[in-house]
Design a protein around this motif. Structure first.
Motif, PDB file in Angstrom:
ATOM      1  N   ARG A  34      52.328  33.854 -41.013  1.00  0.00           N
ATOM      2  CA  ARG A  34      52.729  34.777 -42.040  1.00  0.00           C
ATOM      3  C   ARG A  34      54.205  34.902 -42.335  1.00  0.00           C
ATOM      4  NH1 ARG A  34      49.043  36.231 -45.499  1.00  0.00           N
ATOM      5  NH2 ARG A  34      48.666  34.063 -45.094  1.00  0.00           N
TER       6      ARG A  34
ATOM      7  N   GLU B 234      49.202  45.850 -54.463  1.00  0.00           N
ATOM      8  CA  GLU B 234      49.987  44.529 -55.019  1.00  0.00           C
ATOM      9  C   GLU B 234      51.014  44.877 -56.167  1.00  0.00           C
ATOM     10  OE1 GLU B 234      50.707  41.856 -53.407  1.00  0.00           O
ATOM     11  OE2 GLU B 234      48.788  41.939 -51.885  1.00  0.00           O
TER      12      GLU B 234
ATOM     13  N   GLU C  84      47.100  51.203 -45.710  1.00  0.00           N
ATOM     14  CA  GLU C  84      46.810  49.779 -45.348  1.00  0.00           C
ATOM     15  C   GLU C  84      46.207  49.794 -44.025  1.00  0.00           C
ATOM     16  OE1 GLU C  84      49.992  47.231 -45.669  1.00  0.00           O
ATOM     17  OE2 GLU C  84      49.096  45.355 -45.145  1.00  0.00           O
TER      18      GLU C  84
END
Ligand code: GLN
Length: 525
Positions: free
Chosen positions: A33, A267, A438
């Motif tokens: 990541r 997003e 999230e």
């Protein structure tokens, strides 16, 4: 002797109550990541930087955003195939290694973009393919560490998610910094170096997982190889009737569908929220504020570094004697990263700070995840553990509330204004609520995919889960591009209210459906 977790005996040694293997996956995913988000942070900046004095490609912003949209979309389509291939042929572990190798080559290829443009595009292609093999399958191995489908698995995924964000945090911070201040190739190259070290760490540590993640042929060989050992191949597939499996797959479909709403709004971070940060907020630092900002920045970088270094030491204590090579590569990656962090902080301390960079806010997301993930992991293990669908509803509602803060903050902006000086605090609130949301949706979703999928389809199901991101990213870009039109004809508040109301509406529907979904999960909690 019955082992508590899947995998080898060494894997039974725990850190924070979880098997050591979880932390091998944690660091592998962390470096992957790091590379993904680090490269992503550079992509648009590089493409739009001028050809002559900035060494970029001088693309118009629109074109760069289109390429960015396609890239971030396509990385979430290939997991369907990567998951399927791992289920049927490769096995999850090999898929992770191959995926990591392809991505290392991809980053290397991008670092060579100076030679020919083809290297750049080839790099992107390799990253898209590599991610397809890597992402669904490493996510699936996490779940296989746990023999039961209880709360422990949710907590395990939440810890894993912390690794994701530790990587994202450092990647955005360091690749972004080095790419912009030192040179684009170095930024792209840095992403590749850590991807490679992460891969080696996994490759040399994978025996820790014992029978987990092997393909059928390897599993057979493994079984014969340990005739004397006390480990045995567990057939973890419960005996469930086809009806139950069908119902559970339906639930996966619902979860994947509702996450589209989540990521669609979330997003906006890379698009309209960044525009809001860049053009509509007051980020100028005066007097002592500049020093305060530098100190805050140092603390928020060093503290997560200390936390993950502590986890690293705990892991070394458990497995160094048996997996020295794996740990040495991991250790090396930490020595490098500490060196770069200290160098960057030192340079930043000497530099004049007159403004908070617009891109600074996007690292708040990863930072808040690292801070709050341990708390959520504890809540999920306590008696205050709501059902999956209820967690999803809470997550969607929190996301909506975050946008509510932006809608409120944007209230004073005159219709059609191109700039404004709104307080930064609204963005900080927005990122905080988005992150809390999230944590209720994303790691929880991973855990449920692992629990609800039949063993033979688990890779594919993770592919389905990640594919929701493809749709969401695409829609996010399209909707976000209306920011100017809506601000012109209505107001910026109206724009943000869309992202307040739709997720809250979706949350209500999820709540209404929750009983039905819980029933269809047939005992999975
Ligand atoms: N931030 C998480 C990751 O990179 C989740 C991504 C997603 O599913 N959109 O893995």
């Amino acid at each position: 002797m019955e082992l508590k977790f899947g995998g080898s005996e060494y894997n039974q040694r725990t850190v924070l109550g979880h098997p050591s293997g979880l932390f091998v996956l944690f660091f592998t995913e962390m470096w992957e990541r790091f590379s993904y988000y680090g490269m992503r942070a550079l992509l648009v900046l590089f493409l739009t930087a001028s050809l002559m004095d900035e060494g970029g490609w001088g693309w118009p912003r629109e074109d760069a955003l289109v390429l960015y949209g396609w890239y971030t979309g396509l990385v979430y389509i290939t997991p369907i195939f990567g998951g399927l291939i791992a289920d049927k042929v490769l096995g999850y572990r090999n898929a992770v290694v191959w995926g990591a190798l392809l991505m290392t080559l991809g980053h290397a290829s991008m670092a060579l973009e100076g030679f020919t443009n083809i290297f750049f595009y080839m790099g992107l292609l390799l990253l898209i393919l590599g991610n397809g093999l890597f992402k669904p399958n490493i996510s699936s191995i996490v779940g296989q560490l746990y023999k039961t489908n209880g709360k422990e698995k949710d907590a395990g995924y939440t810890i894993f998610y912390m690794g994701i964000n530790a990587g994202a945090f450092l990647g955005i911070l360091l690749c972004g910094y080095i790419g912009e201040k030192v040179g684009w190739h170095y930024g792209f190259g840095l992403a590749g170096i850590f991807m490679f070290l992460g891969m080696l760490q996994f490759y040399f540590g994978q025996k820790l997982f014992g029978e987990i993640g092997l393909n059928p042929k390897e599993a057979e060989a493994f079984k014969h190889g340990i005739a004397t050992g006390d480990e045995k191949i567990e057939n973890k597939e419960e005996e469930v009737t086809p009806e139950v499996q069908k119902d559970r797959l339906v639930v996966i479909g619902f979860f994947a569908f509702f996450t589209i709403f989540f990521w669609w709004a979330f997003e906006q971070a890379g698009g309209s929220m960044t525009i809001f940060a860049a053009d509509y907020t007051d980020r100028v630092l005066v007097g002592n504020e500049a020093m305060t900002f530098k100190i805050i920045n140092t603390i928020i970088t060093v503290v997560p570094m200390l936390v993950i270094t502590w986890v690293l030491i705990m892991l070394f204590k458990n497995i160094f004697s048996a997996y020295a090579k794996s740990n040495i590569f991991l250790g090396l990656s930490f020595v490098l990263i500490w060196g770069i962090v200290i160098w960057m902080l030192y340079r930043e301390f000497l530099a004049d700070a007159t403004e908070v960079p617009a891109s600074w806010f996007s690292v708040l997301n990863s930072l808040f995840i690292i801070l709050f993930a341990p708390i959520f992991s504890k809540i999920w293990q306590s008696k205050f553990n709501p059902s999956g669908p209820v967690k999803f509803a809470i997550g969607l509602a929190l996301l909506g509330i975050g946008f509510g803060a932006l809608a409120y903050g944007a209230y004073g902006i005159p219709q059609g204004a191109k700039t404004a000086s709104v307080s930064m605090i609204w963005l900080v609130f927005a990122y905080l609520f988005h992150t809390l949301g999230e944590l209720c949706v994303s790691p929880v979703g991973l855990s449920y995919i692992s629990k609800l999928s039949p063993t033979r389809l688990v890779g594919l199901m993770f592919g389905v889960w990640f594919m929701a991101n493809f749709v969401a990213n695409l829609l996010a870009g399209v909707t976000g591009s209306y920011i100017d039109t809506i601000t012109q004809n209505y107001s910026m508040t109206t724009f943000f209210l869309i992202f307040t109301l739709v997720p809250i509406g979706a949350a209500f529907i999820m709540l209404i459906l929750s009983r039905m979904l819980v029933k269809k999960m047939h005992g999975i909690t």
